[in-house]
Enzyme design. Sequence first.
Site, short mmCIF file in Angstrom:
data_model
loop_
_atom_site.label_atom_id
_atom_site.label_comp_id
_atom_site.label_asym_id
_atom_site.label_seq_id
_atom_site.Cartn_x
_atom_site.Cartn_y
_atom_site.Cartn_z
CG HIS A 205 -3.23 3.12 2.08
ND1 HIS A 205 -3.76 2.56 0.87
CD2 HIS A 205 -3.30 2.27 3.04
CE1 HIS A 205 -4.29 1.44 1.09
NE2 HIS A 205 -3.93 1.09 2.15
CB CYS B 34 -1.00 -0.03 1.16
SG CYS B 34 -2.18 -1.37 1.15
CG ASN C 158 -6.66 -0.82 0.91
OD1 ASN C 158 -5.92 -0.78 0.15
ND2 ASN C 158 -6.25 -1.41 1.98
N1 COA Z 1 -18.26 -8.98 8.73
C1 COA Z 1 -18.64 -9.17 9.91
N2 COA Z 1 -17.70 -9.25 11.11
C2 COA Z 1 -16.17 -9.49 10.54
C3 COA Z 1 -15.97 -9.20 9.29
C4 COA Z 1 -16.86 -9.02 8.31
N3 COA Z 1 -16.46 -8.64 6.81
N4 COA Z 1 -14.45 -9.08 9.38
C5 COA Z 1 -14.21 -9.41 10.87
N5 COA Z 1 -15.42 -9.64 11.46
C6 COA Z 1 -15.44 -9.89 12.67
C7 COA Z 1 -14.15 -10.52 13.31
O1 COA Z 1 -14.25 -11.99 13.17
C8 COA Z 1 -14.30 -10.17 14.83
O2 COA Z 1 -15.11 -10.99 15.47
P1 COA Z 1 -14.88 -11.65 16.85
O3 COA Z 1 -14.84 -10.34 17.97
O4 COA Z 1 -16.07 -12.50 17.14
O5 COA Z 1 -13.67 -12.43 16.97
C9 COA Z 1 -15.06 -8.70 14.85
O6 COA Z 1 -15.42 -8.58 13.57
C10 COA Z 1 -14.09 -7.85 15.35
O7 COA Z 1 -12.79 -7.94 14.54
P2 COA Z 1 -11.69 -6.77 14.67
O8 COA Z 1 -10.60 -7.35 13.86
O9 COA Z 1 -11.55 -6.54 16.05
O10 COA Z 1 -12.30 -5.68 13.86
P3 COA Z 1 -11.75 -4.32 13.59
O11 COA Z 1 -12.37 -3.10 14.33
O12 COA Z 1 -10.15 -4.21 13.88
O13 COA Z 1 -11.78 -4.17 12.18
C11 COA Z 1 -10.48 -4.47 10.09
C12 COA Z 1 -11.39 -5.20 11.16
C13 COA Z 1 -10.00 -5.50 8.90
C14 COA Z 1 -11.82 -3.72 9.26
C15 COA Z 1 -9.42 -3.35 10.75
O14 COA Z 1 -8.51 -3.82 11.54
C16 COA Z 1 -8.73 -2.81 9.25
O15 COA Z 1 -9.12 -1.92 8.70
N6 COA Z 1 -7.23 -3.23 9.49
C17 COA Z 1 -6.26 -2.58 8.55
C18 COA Z 1 -7.00 -2.82 7.39
C19 COA Z 1 -5.84 -2.45 5.81
O16 COA Z 1 -6.77 -2.13 4.93
N7 COA Z 1 -4.72 -3.05 6.03
C20 COA Z 1 -4.25 -2.87 4.58
C21 COA Z 1 -2.68 -2.30 4.53
S1 COA Z 1 -2.75 -0.77 5.44
#
Ligand code: COA
Length: 336
Positions: free
Chosen positions: A257, A112, A287
């Site tokens: 980003h 990214c 993204n």
């Molecule tokens: N739909 C519903 N639930 C989902 C899901 C989806 N698409 N994806 C994950 N979950 C669930 C998880 O399983 C978790 O469940 P649990 O609590 O029962 O284990 C819950 O949602 C929370 O997950 P968590 O990882 O704590 O959520 P979050 O608030 O951190 O959001 C991301 C997850 C991936 C959106 C976030 O961490 C993020 O944006 N990370 C960086 C993303 C990125 O683009 N990186 C690329 C390079 S910079």
Amino acid sequence: MAHAAVIAAVAGHLPPRVVTNHELAEQYDTTDEWIRTRTGITRRHRVDPGMATSDLAAEAARHALENSGEDGADLVIVATTTPDRPCPATAPTVAAKLGLVGVPAYDVAAVCTGFLYALHSAACAVRTGFARRALVVGAEAFSTLLDPADRTTGVIFGDGAGAVLLRAGDSGEPGALDSFDLGSDGTMADLITVRSGGSEEHALRGRPTGGPATDAYFRMDGKPVFMAAVRHMTHSARRVLHDTGWSIEDVDHLVGHQANTRILRAVAEKLGLPSQRALINIDRVGNTAAASIPLALAHGQADGRLRKGDRVLLSAFGGGATWGATTLTWPDLPVL
Ligand code: COA
């Protein structure tokens, strides 16, 4: 005045197929509400069979050349995580699609952050006189890497391409790229991976203890990536602001980003920037990794959010881990 690379045009290209959150909710155990509130995304574009990263890249680059009125470039750099194949690089293919046979063309792989790494490389080439006009393209067919069983990555990523054309100019003129901050921390390599397809896969097979299983799909450890993205985008932005001599009050737009709206808001907040100054287009493209910043610039230019004279701060974090930031005063670009 010192020589500098100056942005002469910007353009984006999205594959025609739109995939909404509602469609993904039929494929995965997820909801439109979860995706919107946790990521800020409402839809993304996806390639159809028969469309590769070089097709998206060439379209974006062609539009950038058209917008600039230039008939070619003497350097082509493509930032991508989804090259057409592991070997050879995608950039020569893109150059050939543009009719630019004979020019230097190479890929940059920094996930990214790839576009900012490529932009820095091109800006150095222009500043030193190696190239007069350089095409810098961020392009991804990211959907080709996604595990159909992984709802987290499945809802986040989209496909697309963005391109800028750099020309030789003077430091201090609008569009000039003067200061960059770039960095990496390879101890965080495991946070964002595609394990298979490289020499490590063969090396691991030869080790008595084995190693992490190889895997052809994109994997991401979301939470630590979220936290590292906020930390490094903020620190990198602060360092480049210091080098440029701008205070945070000078910044009209943070074009970060587009990983997650919550990441962009958190970075703006940590920098002390009103959150409405974070330019956001992730809602409609998802993204798009290396394509994310040039696509955001193209959309900001097309819809009038980026105006001549605005002071723009770019900041990214990606796999590697890698990060980077730069600043520029938005130039007077043609809108075609
Ligand atoms: N739909 C519903 N639930 C989902 C899901 C989806 N698409 N994806 C994950 N979950 C669930 C998880 O399983 C978790 O469940 P649990 O609590 O029962 O284990 C819950 O949602 C929370 O997950 P968590 O990882 O704590 O959520 P979050 O608030 O951190 O959001 C991301 C997850 C991936 C959106 C976030 O961490 C993020 O944006 N990370 C960086 C993303 C990125 O683009 N990186 C690329 C390079 S910079």
